[in-house]
Write an enzyme that holds these catalytic residues in place. Structure first.
Site, short mmCIF file in Angstrom:
data_model
loop_
_atom_site.label_atom_id
_atom_site.label_comp_id
_atom_site.label_asym_id
_atom_site.label_seq_id
_atom_site.Cartn_x
_atom_site.Cartn_y
_atom_site.Cartn_z
N ASP A 54 8.78 35.97 55.07
CA ASP A 54 7.96 37.07 54.53
C ASP A 54 7.86 37.65 53.18
O ASP A 54 9.40 37.64 52.90
CB ASP A 54 8.09 38.23 55.62
CG ASP A 54 6.78 39.16 55.89
OD1 ASP A 54 6.04 38.98 55.08
OD2 ASP A 54 6.98 40.13 56.41
N HIS A 76 3.30 32.57 47.25
CA HIS A 76 3.35 31.51 48.12
C HIS A 76 3.84 30.12 47.50
O HIS A 76 4.44 29.47 48.20
CB HIS A 76 1.74 31.31 48.81
CG HIS A 76 1.32 32.40 49.79
ND1 HIS A 76 2.01 33.32 50.50
CD2 HIS A 76 0.01 33.25 49.52
CE1 HIS A 76 1.30 34.25 50.91
NE2 HIS A 76 0.04 34.14 50.28
N LEU A 85 17.57 16.45 60.39
CA LEU A 85 16.94 17.69 60.75
C LEU A 85 15.31 17.63 61.00
O LEU A 85 14.84 16.60 60.44
CB LEU A 85 17.04 18.42 59.49
CG LEU A 85 16.34 19.79 59.47
CD1 LEU A 85 17.09 20.84 60.25
CD2 LEU A 85 15.75 20.07 58.08
#
Ligand code: FPP
Length: 253
Positions: A34, A51, A145
């Site tokens: 955020d 972004h 991962l």
């Protein structure tokens, strides 16, 4: 590798990766990324610039999480509520996965990362979905991962979808009337994953915003005022360090 950072004016703390790796590494880290808009606003830039910078941070965090031996990293990239944003911003956000995969997929493959997607795929534009699914397919054989993108994801929608599917399966005689935690988890979009051990939310907001409502039942939460585009390796280490100091009791003593 060694990072130093100041927690407070008078209280300087430093960690090394080695030190963190001696402790328990969270198996699954989930992140609510955020503060992209505020980061851009502070610099008089369009929100989309925030972004874009945020996307670059996902790359850095993915690499470090993989190096640390984190099993799964789930990132909240687009929520079911994000459709309410102006169309240009929505379009931009839904172009980012293509740019991310376009620039980063070879490295993800090389780094042995497995890409996954979690969300309502029906409403994701074809160009976005095909970029992510290509990455999922090309990293399927990897064993490092799991980088799990929550894309057009909402926790309540996920639970309702699971309940509806359970009812369908019960009516079809495929499932008995009695369900338990394990059976229910198997109907969620995260069915192949363990629940998160650590949730990170940036930008000073202290809420879940409809993220992994079922899965976060026993997760440790770590909040920071740092805006997502400013999030760096040392912040991830700081979060893990805080996690390592927590005593998880799961309702016991
Ligand atoms: C919240 O910040 C962030 C989002 C809604 C999008 C998160 C997306 C990224 C970080 C890009 C990652 C994408 C890929 C494909 C890796 P906000 O816009 O609500 O910020 P604000 O609260 O400051 O306005």
């Amino acid at each position: 590798m060694f990072w130093k950072f100041k927690k407070q004016k008078d209280n300087s703390v430093s960690f090394s990766i080695d030190e963190i790796m001696k402790g328990q590494i969270p198996n699954h880290i989930a992140i609510i990324m955020d503060g992209n808009g505020r980061w851009a606003k502070k610099r008089a830039l369009p929100r989309t610039a925030g972004h874009h910078e945020g996307m670059k941070v996902v790359k850095r965090v993915t690499k470090l999480a993989n190096k640390l031996g984190v099993h799964t990293l789930t990132v909240y990239a687009f929520s079911t509520e994000n459709w309410k944003r102006p169309r240009e911003e929505v379009n931009y956000l839904l172009r980012l996965p293509e740019e991310f995969m376009g620039t980063f997929l070879p490295e993800l493959i090389e780094e042995n990362v497995q890409v996954r997607i979690m969300g309502n795929k029906d409403a994701i534009p074809a160009h976005t979905l095909s970029a992510v699914e290509k990455a999922v397919s090309e990293t399927k054989q990897n064993t490092g991962l799991i980088l799990n993108f929550a894309l057009n994801y909402g926790g309540r929608a996920e639970i309702i979808r699971a309940v509806n599917q359970i009812v369908i399966d019960q009516n079809a005689g495929k499932l008995s009337a009695e369900i338990n935690d394990e059976i229910f988890s198997g109907y969620l979009m995260s069915s192949s994953l363990e629940d998160p051990d650590l949730l990170i939310r940036t930008s000073g907001e202290i809420r879940l915003s409809n993220f992994m409502l079922w899965q976060l039942a026993y997760t440790e939460f770590w909040f920071t005022d740092v805006l997502w585009p400013d999030f760096r390796e040392e912040h991830l280490l700081e979060a893990i360090h805080a996690f390592q100091k927590r005593g998880r009791r799961y309702g016991g003593i």
